[in-house]
Enzyme design. Structure first.
Site, PDB file in Angstrom:
ATOM      1  N   SER A   1      31.160  42.096  31.278  1.00  0.00           N
ATOM      2  CA  SER A   1      29.835  43.142  30.870  1.00  0.00           C
ATOM      3  C   SER A   1      29.231  42.766  29.697  1.00  0.00           C
ATOM      4  O   SER A   1      29.940  42.119  28.803  1.00  0.00           O
ATOM      5  CB  SER A   1      30.632  44.462  30.960  1.00  0.00           C
ATOM      6  OG  SER A   1      29.847  45.374  30.170  1.00  0.00           O
TER       7      SER A   1
ATOM      8  N   TYR B   1      37.650  50.166  26.897  1.00  0.00           N
ATOM      9  CA  TYR B   1      37.046  49.570  28.219  1.00  0.00           C
ATOM     10  C   TYR B   1      36.578  48.315  27.855  1.00  0.00           C
ATOM     11  O   TYR B   1      36.626  47.181  28.362  1.00  0.00           O
ATOM     12  CB  TYR B   1      35.977  50.453  29.076  1.00  0.00           C
ATOM     13  CG  TYR B   1      35.291  49.669  30.217  1.00  0.00           C
ATOM     14  CD1 TYR B   1      35.849  49.112  31.263  1.00  0.00           C
ATOM     15  CD2 TYR B   1      33.987  49.253  29.777  1.00  0.00           C
ATOM     16  CE1 TYR B   1      34.893  48.417  32.235  1.00  0.00           C
ATOM     17  CE2 TYR B   1      33.134  48.464  30.615  1.00  0.00           C
ATOM     18  CZ  TYR B   1      33.695  48.218  31.855  1.00  0.00           C
ATOM     19  OH  TYR B   1      33.088  47.277  32.725  1.00  0.00           O
TER      20      TYR B   1
ATOM     21  N   LYS C   1      37.609  44.134  28.724  1.00  0.00           N
ATOM     22  CA  LYS C   1      36.709  42.903  29.084  1.00  0.00           C
ATOM     23  C   LYS C   1      36.669  41.798  28.297  1.00  0.00           C
ATOM     24  O   LYS C   1      36.807  40.680  28.537  1.00  0.00           O
ATOM     25  CB  LYS C   1      34.957  43.471  29.279  1.00  0.00           C
ATOM     26  CG  LYS C   1      34.990  44.552  30.380  1.00  0.00           C
ATOM     27  CD  LYS C   1      35.285  43.962  31.745  1.00  0.00           C
ATOM     28  CE  LYS C   1      34.963  44.899  32.741  1.00  0.00           C
ATOM     29  NZ  LYS C   1      35.734  44.350  34.035  1.00  0.00           N
TER      30      LYS C   1
HETATM   31  P1  NAD Z   1      34.346  50.220  41.131  1.00  0.00           P
HETATM   32  O1  NAD Z   1      35.135  51.152  40.708  1.00  0.00           O
HETATM   33  O2  NAD Z   1      33.378  50.741  42.382  1.00  0.00           O
HETATM   34  O3  NAD Z   1      34.651  48.882  41.968  1.00  0.00           O
HETATM   35  C1  NAD Z   1      35.990  48.653  41.255  1.00  0.00           C
HETATM   36  C2  NAD Z   1      37.088  48.504  42.371  1.00  0.00           C
HETATM   37  O4  NAD Z   1      38.492  48.182  41.926  1.00  0.00           O
HETATM   38  C3  NAD Z   1      37.469  49.810  43.020  1.00  0.00           C
HETATM   39  O5  NAD Z   1      37.171  49.596  44.461  1.00  0.00           O
HETATM   40  C4  NAD Z   1      38.885  50.031  42.647  1.00  0.00           C
HETATM   41  O6  NAD Z   1      39.495  51.027  43.607  1.00  0.00           O
HETATM   42  C5  NAD Z   1      39.477  48.986  42.445  1.00  0.00           C
HETATM   43  N1  NAD Z   1      40.580  48.688  41.844  1.00  0.00           N
HETATM   44  C6  NAD Z   1      41.025  49.095  40.373  1.00  0.00           C
HETATM   45  N2  NAD Z   1      42.114  48.968  39.851  1.00  0.00           N
HETATM   46  C7  NAD Z   1      42.704  48.127  41.034  1.00  0.00           C
HETATM   47  C8  NAD Z   1      44.036  47.583  41.199  1.00  0.00           C
HETATM   48  N3  NAD Z   1      44.854  47.574  40.193  1.00  0.00           N
HETATM   49  N4  NAD Z   1      44.223  47.034  42.449  1.00  0.00           N
HETATM   50  C9  NAD Z   1      43.313  47.003  43.241  1.00  0.00           C
HETATM   51  N5  NAD Z   1      42.054  47.537  43.168  1.00  0.00           N
HETATM   52  C10 NAD Z   1      41.684  48.117  42.036  1.00  0.00           C
HETATM   53  O7  NAD Z   1      33.163  49.689  39.993  1.00  0.00           O
HETATM   54  P2  NAD Z   1      32.078  48.480  40.281  1.00  0.00           P
HETATM   55  O8  NAD Z   1      31.030  49.042  39.660  1.00  0.00           O
HETATM   56  O9  NAD Z   1      31.934  47.980  41.440  1.00  0.00           O
HETATM   57  O10 NAD Z   1      32.482  47.389  39.255  1.00  0.00           O
HETATM   58  C11 NAD Z   1      33.405  46.423  39.636  1.00  0.00           C
HETATM   59  C12 NAD Z   1      33.598  45.553  38.334  1.00  0.00           C
HETATM   60  O11 NAD Z   1      32.347  45.176  37.597  1.00  0.00           O
HETATM   61  C13 NAD Z   1      34.704  46.125  37.438  1.00  0.00           C
HETATM   62  O12 NAD Z   1      35.376  45.351  36.964  1.00  0.00           O
HETATM   63  C14 NAD Z   1      33.725  46.770  36.337  1.00  0.00           C
HETATM   64  O13 NAD Z   1      34.222  47.057  35.042  1.00  0.00           O
HETATM   65  C15 NAD Z   1      32.625  45.624  36.308  1.00  0.00           C
HETATM   66  N6  NAD Z   1      31.430  46.173  35.470  1.00  0.00           N
HETATM   67  C16 NAD Z   1      30.795  47.157  36.239  1.00  0.00           C
HETATM   68  C17 NAD Z   1      29.604  47.531  35.695  1.00  0.00           C
HETATM   69  C18 NAD Z   1      29.028  48.677  36.272  1.00  0.00           C
HETATM   70  O14 NAD Z   1      28.013  49.211  35.873  1.00  0.00           O
HETATM   71  N7  NAD Z   1      29.089  49.283  37.628  1.00  0.00           N
HETATM   72  C19 NAD Z   1      28.827  46.876  34.571  1.00  0.00           C
HETATM   73  C20 NAD Z   1      29.586  45.952  33.919  1.00  0.00           C
HETATM   74  C21 NAD Z   1      30.848  45.333  34.392  1.00  0.00           C
END
Ligand code: NAD
Ligand code: UDP
Length: 342
Positions: A124, A149, A153
């Site tokens: 991120s 958080y 990362k």
């Molecule tokens: P999201 O919460 O929709 O997807 C994350 C998925 O991981 C979910 O389906 C959740 O059920 C699953 N998960 C969490 N812990 C788990 C575990 N221990 N075992 C199995 N599954 C698990 O989030 P997203 O927006 O799709 O983000 C995906 C990744 O991108 C994350 O790591 C997030 O930190 C990163 N990210 C997201 C953003 C954003 O703005 N959406 C920005 C920067 C980084």
């Protein structure tokens, strides 16, 4: 190629699964549905006209991962699995460190056992130190994160880089996302936050659909052209396409490479509200509130490296992002679960 998407039922994972299948790859998803549901994967399969293999599994559990690596010959892992709510991470830091760090360690350990050598990680823009000038480049200083958080990362990036330094066969690609918004243009898959949304676009779309009364804009006294914060919003379909390019890159290289995935163009909160109103014809009532702790005035990418090395750049604009968000929200006012009570 066969790609394992850890956390692949979530917002970014589901869109990436679809684009990988459209590019001819096979997809295996492991998700514990902590922040997602099986319905998302069903809809991805419908849109793709193909089946992703789905495991309901906690990615911290090494036995579950060993089974997946035994049953499938995986070429590359994409690690989306993690908890991502900034405010929640301040209240429950241990849960965040435990989940986010352990998923990463378990994946690396079981990948090593299975001889899987390529991993792409969802990082991120939050890892950049707040003292950096914008636009942010991959070479700039990391650190001084403002919440647990962000620190997870930062630490996971470090763990992955150390693992690749110790194993010359390992290929690690760190993708630093800016602000993903939007949805697949069909409106069948999209972002489905639980509870009150923390992020701007889901909040706007829930106001527009009548689930929330009005938007509160966190501060209009920042040193920006209209006083509201500026961010680099990126269409989730462009982000998904970036992952397809990253997989193709990862399997041909070794060592660690870092890419910003953003558009390079910032928009203010007020500009996003107005763009949403213009592209959908729906009014978004708002009021100006106090600043939110930890927000930076401006955060946007220099995305040149992804273009030069991956041959990737964004093709969807803010109007597309607003239209596709609205298309998803109005077709699915309560997200994937119509019986949801919020
Ligand atoms: P999201 O919460 O929709 O997807 C994350 C998925 O991981 C979910 O389906 C959740 O059920 C699953 N998960 C969490 N812990 C788990 C575990 N221990 N075992 C199995 N599954 C698990 O989030 P997203 O927006 O799709 O983000 C995906 C990744 O991108 C994350 O790591 C997030 O930190 C990163 N990210 C997201 C953003 C954003 O703005 N959406 C920005 C920067 C980084
Ligand atoms: N924001 C806002 N009201 C909200 C949610 C967000 O004014 O209800 C602002 C926030 O202050 C920031 C921008 O919108 O300037 C993007 O916030 P978001 O949480 O979506 O992403 P961040 O860049 O903080 O990760």
């Amino acid at each position: 190629m066969k790609i394992l998407l850890a956390g692949g039922a979530g917002y970014i994972g589901s869109h990436t699964a679809l684009q990988l299948m459209a590019a001819g790859h096979e997809v295996v998803i492991a998700d514990n549905f902590d922040n997602s549901c099986e319905e998302a994967v069903k809809r991805v399969n419908e849109l793709a006209g193909k089946e992703a293999v789905l495991y309901e599994a906690d990615v911290r559990e090494k036995e579950a991962l060993r089974r997946i690596f035994r049953e499938h010959s995986i070429d590359c892992v994409i690690h989306f699995a993690g908890l991502k709510a900034v405010g929640e991470s301040v209240k429950e830091p241990i849960r965040y460190y435990r989940n986010n760090i352990d998923t990463t360690l378990s994946l690396l350990e079981t990948m090593a056992e299975a001889g899987v050598k390529n991993i792409i990680f969802s990082s991120s823009a939050t890892v950049y130190g707040e003292e950096n000038p914008v636009p942010l480049r991959e070479t700039m200083r990391r650190g001084s994160c403002t919440n647990p958080y962000g620190w997870t990362k930062y630490m996971m990036e470090q763990i992955l880089q150390d693992a690749s330094a110790a194993d010359p066969e390992l290929s690690v690609v760190l993708l630093r996302y800016f602000n993903p918004i939007g949805a697949h243009p069909s409106g069948r898959i999209g972002e489905d936050p639980q509870g009150i949304p923390n992020n701007l676009m889901p909040y706007i779309s829930q106001v527009a659909v009548g689930r929330r009364d009005h938007l509160t804009i966190y501060g209009d006294d920042y040193p920006t052209p209209d006083g509201t914060c500026r961010r680099d919003y990126i269409h989730v379909m462009d982000l998904a396409d970036g992952h397809v390019k990253a997989v193709e890159y990862a399997v041909k290289h070794k060592g660690t490479e870092i890419f910003n995935l953003g558009t390079g163009t910032p928009y203010s909160v007020l500009e996003v509200v107005h763009a949403f109103e213009e592209s959908t014809g729906v009014k978004v009532p708002f009021e100006i509130g106090p600043r939110r702790a930890g927000d930076l005035a401006e955060c946007y990418a220099n995305a040149d490296k992804a273009l030069e090395i991956l041959g990737w750049k964004t093709t969807r604009n803010l109007e597309d992002m607003c239209r596709d968000t609205w298309n998803w929200q109005k077709q699915n006012p309560m997200g994937y679960r119509p019986d949801k009570k919020q």
